[in-house]
Design a protein around this motif. Sequence first.
Motif: not given
Length: 261
Positions: A173-195, A203-206
């Motif tokens: 899975l290639l993720l191109d800036e999945p947290a761009a434009g997100c606030n701190a809470v949203e970024t943390e949610e995406i962080d946990h999802l990717i992990a 396999s993730i290419l980020l």
Amino acid sequence: MSLLVVEGLGIKFGGLHAVKDVGFTLKSGEIVSIIGPNGAGKTTLFNMISGIYLPLAGRVMLNGEDVTGMSPNRLAERGLSRTFQNLQIFQSMTVLENVMAGFHLQARGPVLSDMLGLPGSRRRSREAEAGARLLLERVGLERAAEREAGALSYGALKRLEIARALALRPKVLLLDEPAAGCNAVETEEIDHLIAAVAAEGVSILLVEHDMKMVMRISNHIVVLDYGEKIAEGDPATVSRDKRVIAAYLGAQATEAANADG
């Protein structure tokens, strides 16, 4: 065995190298991040790997097969999916319908059967809906299934796009800036999802500019500058590399490393 192998990829635009001789490997369940300043060639590299651009040099190996220049739909059939910097969401469709679209792309049936609503078509639709609901639960959007996608927050839309990419059941899975434009809470949610997705064996290419996130979740980091690879290694190694600090990270790398140490 490495699931994705990138060897010496290069491409020119207007006679100038946008990417030159870049290579790395990605193993099952691993998170590899591509970082670098704006214009470093990160998205161009993604576009070559995912079949949007045809490289002028090098090759891409997916699960032992040379897939260099293969079209995105054929790559999806072989287990490679991606998201984009700019959201590719059907805003007027429901959240559920957006994810179901990913399943239909994966398992299209005979056109006539789908047009006439024959049993095979209805079965595929039921299976797509069931799979989509499971993915929405996986990304924390199950309660928004019937809402129009355009009504979601930006961070939720980012998670929706990841859910649709997962509908293709990717190995990579290639993720191109999945947290761009997100606030701190949203970024943390995406962080946990990717992990969590990586922990399940995908396999993730980020590509990501949030360096705290990159340093926290990456197994390996590749650094580009002016289209060339200038460094790679684990987060601790990369954060201390003088070339990386000079080109991009600066004090931000030290802060991220200290936060994790």
